[in-house]
Design a protein around this motif. Structure first.
Motif, PDB file in Angstrom:
ATOM      1  N   ALA A  50       0.791  -1.420   0.044  1.00 62.17           N
ATOM      2  CA  ALA A  50       0.078  -0.085  -0.405  1.00 62.17           C
ATOM      3  C   ALA A  50       1.000   1.285   0.077  1.00 62.17           C
ATOM      4  O   ALA A  50       0.299   2.376  -0.732  1.00 62.17           O
ATOM      5  CB  ALA A  50      -0.720   0.078   1.679  1.00 62.17           C
ATOM      6  N   ILE A  53       3.045   1.849  -3.344  1.00 61.17           N
ATOM      7  CA  ILE A  53       2.739   2.135  -4.597  1.00 61.17           C
ATOM      8  C   ILE A  53       2.130   4.025  -4.905  1.00 61.17           C
ATOM      9  O   ILE A  53       1.737   4.129  -5.405  1.00 61.17           O
ATOM     10  CB  ILE A  53       0.578   1.671  -4.239  1.00 61.17           C
ATOM     11  N   CYS A 172       2.733 -11.818   4.438  1.00 61.65           N
ATOM     12  CA  CYS A 172       2.288 -11.906   3.091  1.00 61.65           C
ATOM     13  C   CYS A 172       4.109 -10.527   3.419  1.00 61.65           C
ATOM     14  O   CYS A 172       4.656 -10.875   4.041  1.00 61.65           O
ATOM     15  CB  CYS A 172       1.294 -10.150   2.777  1.00 61.65           C
ATOM     16  N   ALA A 178       7.626  -3.096   0.481  1.00 63.34           N
ATOM     17  CA  ALA A 178       6.001  -2.452   0.103  1.00 63.34           C
ATOM     18  C   ALA A 178       6.047  -0.931   0.990  1.00 63.34           C
ATOM     19  O   ALA A 178       4.909  -0.296   0.186  1.00 63.34           O
ATOM     20  CB  ALA A 178       5.483  -3.356   0.506  1.00 63.34           C
ATOM     21  N   THR A 179       7.143  -0.397   1.063  1.00 63.65           N
ATOM     22  CA  THR A 179       7.258   0.857   1.775  1.00 63.65           C
ATOM     23  C   THR A 179       8.406   1.556   0.978  1.00 63.65           C
ATOM     24  O   THR A 179       9.110   1.994  -0.041  1.00 63.65           O
ATOM     25  CB  THR A 179       7.277   1.141   2.706  1.00 63.65           C
ATOM     26  N   THR A 184       6.581  -1.629   7.792  1.00 66.14           N
ATOM     27  CA  THR A 184       5.533  -1.671   8.912  1.00 66.14           C
ATOM     28  C   THR A 184       5.868  -2.925   9.942  1.00 66.14           C
ATOM     29  O   THR A 184       6.537  -2.429  10.194  1.00 66.14           O
ATOM     30  CB  THR A 184       4.388  -1.425   8.309  1.00 66.14           C
ATOM     31  N   GLN A 211       3.752 -13.139  -2.150  1.00 70.53           N
ATOM     32  CA  GLN A 211       4.796 -12.565  -1.483  1.00 70.53           C
ATOM     33  C   GLN A 211       5.196 -12.819  -0.743  1.00 70.53           C
ATOM     34  O   GLN A 211       6.691 -12.012  -0.329  1.00 70.53           O
ATOM     35  CB  GLN A 211       3.704 -11.153  -0.947  1.00 70.53           C
ATOM     36  N   GLY A 250       0.192  -6.070   8.044  1.00 74.64           N
ATOM     37  CA  GLY A 250       0.125  -4.323   7.635  1.00 74.64           C
ATOM     38  C   GLY A 250      -1.549  -4.389   7.277  1.00 74.64           C
ATOM     39  O   GLY A 250      -1.945  -5.469   7.466  1.00 74.64           O
ATOM     40  N   ALA A 251      -1.641  -3.073   6.724  1.00 75.40           N
ATOM     41  CA  ALA A 251      -3.011  -3.116   6.300  1.00 75.40           C
ATOM     42  C   ALA A 251      -2.695  -2.374   5.132  1.00 75.40           C
ATOM     43  O   ALA A 251      -1.804  -1.820   4.558  1.00 75.40           O
ATOM     44  CB  ALA A 251      -3.146  -2.083   7.232  1.00 75.40           C
ATOM     45  N   ASN A 262      -6.363  -6.331   4.563  1.00 75.75           N
ATOM     46  CA  ASN A 262      -5.449  -6.850   3.976  1.00 75.75           C
ATOM     47  C   ASN A 262      -4.945  -7.906   3.571  1.00 75.75           C
ATOM     48  O   ASN A 262      -6.619  -8.732   3.080  1.00 75.75           O
ATOM     49  CB  ASN A 262      -4.305  -6.833   5.894  1.00 75.75           C
ATOM     50  N   LYS A 263      -3.957  -8.759   2.550  1.00 69.06           N
ATOM     51  CA  LYS A 263      -3.762  -9.198   2.256  1.00 69.06           C
ATOM     52  C   LYS A 263      -4.789 -10.835   2.530  1.00 69.06           C
ATOM     53  O   LYS A 263      -4.776 -10.997   3.516  1.00 69.06           O
ATOM     54  CB  LYS A 263      -2.210 -10.163   2.196  1.00 69.06           C
ATOM     55  N   PHE A 329      -7.623  -9.768  -1.223  1.00 66.15           N
ATOM     56  CA  PHE A 329      -6.933  -9.359   0.067  1.00 66.15           C
ATOM     57  C   PHE A 329      -8.579  -9.960   0.981  1.00 66.15           C
ATOM     58  O   PHE A 329      -9.349 -10.323   0.024  1.00 66.15           O
ATOM     59  CB  PHE A 329      -7.998  -7.611   0.331  1.00 66.15           C
TER      60      PHE A 329
HETATM   61  O1  MRU Z   1      -0.824  -7.374  -3.574  1.00 65.87           O
HETATM   62  P1  MRU Z   1       0.309  -7.068  -2.405  1.00 65.87           P
HETATM   63  O2  MRU Z   1       1.866  -7.291  -2.268  1.00 65.87           O
HETATM   64  O3  MRU Z   1       0.251  -5.467  -2.456  1.00 65.87           O
HETATM   65  O4  MRU Z   1      -0.507  -6.859  -0.720  1.00 65.87           O
HETATM   66  C1  MRU Z   1      -0.090  -6.145  -0.021  1.00 65.87           C
HETATM   67  C2  MRU Z   1      -0.325  -6.367   1.489  1.00 65.87           C
HETATM   68  O5  MRU Z   1      -1.254  -6.635   1.582  1.00 65.87           O
HETATM   69  C3  MRU Z   1       0.109  -6.008   2.411  1.00 65.87           C
HETATM   70  O6  MRU Z   1      -0.026  -6.198   3.859  1.00 65.87           O
HETATM   71  C4  MRU Z   1       0.017  -4.162   2.722  1.00 65.87           C
HETATM   72  O7  MRU Z   1      -0.184  -2.981   1.332  1.00 65.87           O
HETATM   73  C5  MRU Z   1       0.707  -3.027   3.299  1.00 65.87           C
HETATM   74  S1  MRU Z   1       1.862  -2.920   2.597  1.00 65.87           S
HETATM   75  C6  MRU Z   1       2.855  -2.662   3.696  1.00 65.87           C
END
Ligand code: MRU
Length: 365
Positions: A50, A53, A172, A178-179, A184, A211, A250-251, A262-263, A329
Motif C-alpha cells: 500500500a 503504491i 504477506c 512494500a514501502t 511496517t 509475497q 500490515g494493512a 489486508n492480504k 484481500f
Molecule cells: O497485493 P499486495 O502485495 O500489494 O498486498 C500487500 C499487502 O497486503 C500488505 O500487507 C499491505 O499493503 C501493507 S504493505 C506495508
C-alpha cells in the motif's frame, strides 16, 4: 544496507522501481517515465504494498510534470491536469487506500493554490513536487517509529522481558519492498531484531502471489533475521506448537471502526490467533486509515486473474476446466485485532477517531 524498492534521483528527477515480479531470481530496475508507466507498474504488481503504491504513483506524476515543464500555461489547467492524473492512478489498484488519501490531499492543496492569488504557476508546480518528494522521507520515518512503538508494545502486552525470546508470525510482505524503506509489520520485526529481543520469525508463503516466499523471505535472509517460511495452511499448527508471542501484519485499508483490509489470508490468521490466545497486531501508517468508510463491509476487494491460482511459473498446476476465485484481500473484523500500531501511537480499533483529529489539526497548522 536496506533493499531499495524505489530508486528516486532528486537531482535528475529520475524514478526507477525494482521489478518485484522477478524477485528473488533477478534484480531488475524499470524506469518510470510518466503517469502511464506508473499506473502500469502498479497494476502489474511490479511495485506493490500500500505505501509503495502511493509513493510510486505520486512520483510518476513528478517525473511527468518535470518532462512537460513549460507545457502548462495557467494555474487552472495545471490544477485540472493534477486532479485527473492523481485519480487515474487511484484506479490501478482499488483496495489500498494510501494512493487515494495522497490524491485527496494533493488535489486539495493544488485547489487551494489555484484559487489563491498569492501563488503563481511556478510556485504551484514546485510545491506539488516538494510535497510528493517529501513522501519518501516521511514514509521511512513513519516506519521506523512504527517499528519502535510495535517492539515496545509487544514486550509490554505479552510481558516477555527476557532478551532473544520473542517469536513473531507475519503474513504477506510489509517490508522495504512494500514501502519507501524499513517496512511496517516487518519494521516491527526489524526493530525487535536490532534490539536482540527477537528469537524467530515465521512468515507465510502468501499464496497465490507468494509475497511471503518470494519477497519477505528474501528480505529476512538479506537482513540475516532468523526466520522460517511456512505454507499458509500451516498457521494453526505453528500457533499451536511454536510458542508464538504475537502476530503482526500490515494493512491496505483500515476503516473508521478498525476493521482492516489486508492480504487474503489475514482474516483466517486472526481467527486462529484468537483461538490460540495470541495477540494480533496491525502495523500501518496513518495514511492507511480511511475514516470515510465506517466499517469493512464497504472496502472494495480487488479480484485478480485466475491464472495466479491455476499456474506457477507459467506452468499449469490446476486441473483444466476448474473455476477459480481470486480475491487479493480480505477484511479482518476489529474484534479480532488487539491493537493498531501507527506512527502517531498505538490504538485500540475503537480509538481511531483520535487519528482523524490529529490529521485535521496537522492540516490547520
Ligand atoms: O497485493 P499486495 O502485495 O500489494 O498486498 C500487500 C499487502 O497486503 C500488505 O500487507 C499491505 O499493503 C501493507 S504493505 C506495508
Amino acid at each position: 544496507m536496506l533493499l531499495e524498492a524505489i530508486k528516486y534521483d532528486k537531482e535528475e528527477r529520475k524514478l526507477e522501481i525494482l521489478d518485484q515480479t522477478q524477485l528473488p531470481w533477478a534484480t531488475h530496475y524499470i524506469e518510470v517515465k510518466n503517469v502511464e508507466d506508473g499506473w502500469n507498474v502498479i497494476k502489474k504488481m511490479q511495485v506493490r504494498g500500500a505505501p509503495a503504491i502511493a509513493i510510486v504513483g505520486c512520483l510518476s506524476l513528478v517525473v511527468e510534470i518535470v518532462h512537460h515543464w513549460g507545457g502548462y500555461k495557467e494555474k487552472e489547467t495545471f490544477f485540472q491536469y493534477i486532479e485527473i492524473k492523481l485519480y487515474y492512478l487511484v484506479t490501478a489498484r482499488p483496495t489500498a487506500v494510501n494512493m487515494q488519501i495522497a490524491a485527496e490531499k494533493l488535489t486539495k492543496l493544488a485547489k487551494h493554490m489555484c484559487d489563491n492569488e498569492t501563488y503563481d504557476l511556478l510556485y504551484m508546480k514546485c510545491r506539488m513536487i516538494h510535497e510528493i518528494e517529501e513522501m519518501l522521507n516521511n514514509d521511512v520515518e513513519a516506519n521506523k517509529t512504527i517499528g519502535a512503538f510495535g517492539a515496545t508494545e509487544i514486550k509490554r502486552f505479552t510481558g516477555v522481558s527476557k532478551k532473544g525470546t520473542i517469536r513473531i508470525l507475519t503474513h504477506c510482505n510489509t517490508g522495504c519492498l512494500a514501502t519507501a524503506g524499513y517496512g511496517t509489520a516487518l519494521g516491527v520485526i526489524r526493530s525487535l531484531h536490532v534490539s536482540r529481543e527477537l528469537e524467530h520469525v515465521y512468515c507465510t508463503e502468501t499464496r497465490p502471489y507468494n509475497q511471503g516466499a518470494r519477497l519477505t523471505a528474501y528480505e529476512l535472509v538479506h537482513d540475516k533475521i532468523p526466520a522460517t517460511l511456512i505454507c499458509d495452511d500451516m498457521v494453526a499448527a505453528v500457533l499451536k506448537t511454536k510458542k508464538i508471542t504475537a502476530v503482526v501484519v500490515g494493512a491496505d485499508r483500515i476503516t473508521a471502526n478498525g476493521d482492516t483490509g489486508n492480504k487474503i489470508g489475514t482474516y483466517q490468521i486472526a481467527i486462529l490467533a484468537k483461538y490460540h490466545n495470541v495477540p494480533f497486531y496491525v502495523a500501518a501508517p496513518t495514511t492507511s486509515i480511511d475514516m470515510d468508510i465506517p466499517n469493512g463491509h464497504d472496502i472494495i476487494i480487488e479480484e485478480r486473474p485466475e491464472k495466479e491460482i491455476t499456474h506457477m511459473n507459467e506452468e499449469r498446476i490446476a486441473a483444466e476446466g476448474i473455476k477459480c476465485w481470486n480475491p487479493a484481500f480480505d477484511v479482518t473484523p476489529a474484534s479480532l485485532i488487539t491493537a493498531i500500531i501507527t506512527e502517531v501511537g498505538i490504538f485500540k480499533p475503537h480509538e481511531l477517531e483520535v487519528v482523524k483529529k490529529i490529521r485535521a489539526d496537522a492540516q490547520v497548522e
